[in-house]
Design a protein around this motif. Sequence first.
Motif, short mmCIF file in Angstrom:
data_model
loop_
_atom_site.label_atom_id
_atom_site.label_comp_id
_atom_site.label_asym_id
_atom_site.label_seq_id
_atom_site.Cartn_x
_atom_site.Cartn_y
_atom_site.Cartn_z
N ALA A 290 16.85 50.41 54.83
CA ALA A 290 15.96 51.19 55.70
C ALA A 290 15.31 50.31 56.76
CB ALA A 290 14.90 51.91 54.85
N ALA A 291 15.16 49.03 56.46
CA ALA A 291 14.55 48.10 57.42
C ALA A 291 15.56 47.64 58.48
CB ALA A 291 13.95 46.90 56.70
N GLY A 292 16.78 48.10 58.37
CA GLY A 292 17.75 47.79 59.43
C GLY A 292 18.73 46.68 59.13
N ALA A 293 18.84 46.28 57.86
CA ALA A 293 19.84 45.24 57.53
C ALA A 293 21.22 45.73 57.95
CB ALA A 293 19.82 44.96 56.02
N ASP A 294 22.06 44.79 58.34
CA ASP A 294 23.42 45.14 58.76
C ASP A 294 24.36 45.27 57.56
OD1 ASP A 294 23.14 45.18 61.66
OD2 ASP A 294 22.60 43.08 61.39
N GLY A 295 23.85 44.89 56.40
CA GLY A 295 24.66 45.02 55.20
C GLY A 295 23.96 44.42 54.01
N ILE A 296 24.58 44.64 52.85
CA ILE A 296 24.04 44.11 51.60
C ILE A 296 25.17 43.42 50.86
CG2 ILE A 296 23.32 44.93 49.29
CD1 ILE A 296 21.25 46.59 50.72
N ILE A 297 24.85 42.30 50.24
CA ILE A 297 25.81 41.66 49.33
C ILE A 297 25.21 41.76 47.94
CG2 ILE A 297 24.93 39.32 49.96
CD1 ILE A 297 27.81 38.29 49.33
N VAL A 298 25.96 42.39 47.04
CA VAL A 298 25.39 42.71 45.73
C VAL A 298 26.38 42.36 44.62
CG1 VAL A 298 26.17 45.14 45.66
CG2 VAL A 298 24.06 44.50 44.51
N GLU A 299 25.82 41.95 43.48
CA GLU A 299 26.69 41.60 42.35
C GLU A 299 26.93 42.78 41.43
OE1 GLU A 299 26.00 36.82 42.12
OE2 GLU A 299 25.02 38.03 40.60
N VAL A 300 28.19 42.93 41.04
CA VAL A 300 28.62 44.06 40.21
C VAL A 300 29.57 43.53 39.15
CG1 VAL A 300 29.74 46.33 40.26
CG2 VAL A 300 28.60 45.50 42.31
N HIS A 301 29.41 44.01 37.92
CA HIS A 301 30.24 43.52 36.81
C HIS A 301 30.58 44.69 35.89
CE1 HIS A 301 31.46 41.14 33.31
NE2 HIS A 301 31.43 40.06 34.08
N GLU A 319 28.11 52.32 37.53
CA GLU A 319 26.99 52.95 38.24
C GLU A 319 27.01 52.62 39.74
OE1 GLU A 319 23.59 51.50 36.06
OE2 GLU A 319 24.34 52.40 34.20
N PHE A 320 28.03 51.89 40.16
CA PHE A 320 28.03 51.39 41.54
C PHE A 320 28.17 52.51 42.58
CE2 PHE A 320 30.28 49.82 45.32
CZ PHE A 320 29.32 48.93 45.78
N ALA A 321 29.00 53.51 42.30
CA ALA A 321 29.23 54.58 43.30
C ALA A 321 27.92 55.30 43.60
CB ALA A 321 30.29 55.55 42.79
N ASP A 322 27.15 55.55 42.56
CA ASP A 322 25.87 56.24 42.73
C ASP A 322 24.90 55.36 43.54
OD1 ASP A 322 23.96 58.24 42.21
OD2 ASP A 322 23.06 56.93 40.69
N TYR A 323 24.89 54.09 43.18
CA TYR A 323 24.05 53.11 43.92
C TYR A 323 24.42 53.13 45.40
CZ TYR A 323 23.15 48.37 45.78
OH TYR A 323 22.79 47.31 46.57
N LEU A 324 25.72 53.07 45.69
CA LEU A 324 26.15 52.96 47.09
C LEU A 324 25.78 54.20 47.89
CD1 LEU A 324 27.47 51.34 49.28
CD2 LEU A 324 29.70 52.12 48.52
N GLU A 325 25.88 55.35 47.25
CA GLU A 325 25.51 56.58 47.94
C GLU A 325 24.05 56.55 48.36
OE1 GLU A 325 25.50 61.24 46.83
OE2 GLU A 325 27.01 60.00 45.82
N ARG A 326 23.21 56.04 47.46
CA ARG A 326 21.77 56.00 47.78
C ARG A 326 21.48 54.97 48.87
NH1 ARG A 326 18.67 56.45 42.09
NH2 ARG A 326 16.90 56.79 43.47
N VAL A 327 22.18 53.86 48.81
CA VAL A 327 21.94 52.82 49.83
C VAL A 327 22.42 53.30 51.20
CG1 VAL A 327 22.48 50.45 50.53
CG2 VAL A 327 22.05 50.96 48.12
N HIS A 328 23.54 54.00 51.21
CA HIS A 328 24.01 54.53 52.50
C HIS A 328 23.00 55.52 53.09
CE1 HIS A 328 28.57 53.48 52.02
NE2 HIS A 328 27.88 52.51 52.57
N ALA A 329 22.35 56.30 52.23
CA ALA A 329 21.33 57.25 52.72
C ALA A 329 20.18 56.48 53.35
CB ALA A 329 20.84 58.14 51.58
N ALA A 330 19.81 55.35 52.75
CA ALA A 330 18.71 54.54 53.32
C ALA A 330 19.15 53.90 54.64
CB ALA A 330 18.28 53.46 52.33
N ALA A 331 20.42 53.48 54.70
CA ALA A 331 20.92 52.87 55.95
C ALA A 331 20.92 53.92 57.07
CB ALA A 331 22.33 52.32 55.73
#
Length: 349
Positions: A290-301, A319-331
């Motif tokens: 939401a603050a305008g980052a151009d992307g996120i690097i995140v660890e997933v296992h 749980e990653f797909a759900d996480y990504l959907e929410r992050v895209h909404a913030a972006a």
Amino acid sequence: MMIVMKPTATDQEVQAVIDRVQAVGARTHPIVGEELTVIGAIGDREHVQRLELEGAPGVDRVLPILKPYKLASAQIKHGERSVLDIAGRKIGGTKFAMIAGPCTVESREQTLSTARIVKDAGATLFRGGAYKPRTSPYAFQGLGQEGLRMLAEAKAETGMPIVTELMDLRDLDQVLEVADVIQIGARNMQNYSLLAEVGRCGVPALLKRGLSSTLEELLMAAEYILKEGNGNVMLCERGIRTFETAYRFTLDLMAIPVLKQMSHLPVIVDPSHAAGRRDLVLPLSLAAAAAGADGIIVEVHPQPDQAICDGPQQLVADEFADYLERVHAAAAVAGKTPSRTSAMADALV
Ligand code: PEP
Ligand code: MN
């Protein structure tokens, strides 16, 4: 110095200026924008000034670059932002990139299954460390070349571009065989010979902010890569040391808008290493996006409780797909749309 060409300047006029600047021993860095071309001249200021380029054909004006980080400065691009192209995936501008994958490559199965899951969910790039910077010399140091081979397999199968860390110049050739983006870890941010070599090899770099580095120091580190003619640099905020002990590092969210004022380079945020705890990764990611980052690097296992390293902070792959959907909404709140996913890229091939 910065030589701003007129919007009407021809290629020959640009080349003539480059030749004259180089003839006095300065390096030139032409930056071709949508509207006009700017030539960064790095060298002895007096030599360049003596050329009296103001008034030369095609030249609009000659300006000093005020910041010590010359090529990384926002000034040199006249407010235009750099948009990187990583194997067809755009990073920066109006695009939001998700770089996801395990902390470290542990096995073929763990690597491939994570790559499949993050690709299907719509991640942009795949991350995974084969060479790991560990606090303890007795801890697992990564699978090295064997790990690189597993990353190559993940790339061949999913088509996802690979982000992986280079710690030692002796591994450069091997890393280059698979890496689409070379990660420079926080602990190596000021390893200047490593930075210059990554600059010379020309491969895009993700440069992490040192644990106790200022934003100016981060940009000076980026300058080492840019100075070698490699303009493909992403900056990464990954948490800094503060007096707070309730969490691992303090994610400096203010670095996002401030770096964007200081520099034209894309800004990526790593919530995983900042937090050290999975439960903080989503809120930090939402805030960063939401603050305008151009992307996120995140660890997933696939099974973080069995991870060899950084288990407590890695997202559960399921749980990653759900996480990504929410992050895209913030972006989207910040006006950004997801960078082309690998699935879409495949469809276009
Ligand atoms: C990593 O991304 O794997 C890592 C070790 O990060 P950092 O260099 O930010 O600690
Ligand atoms: Mn990690």
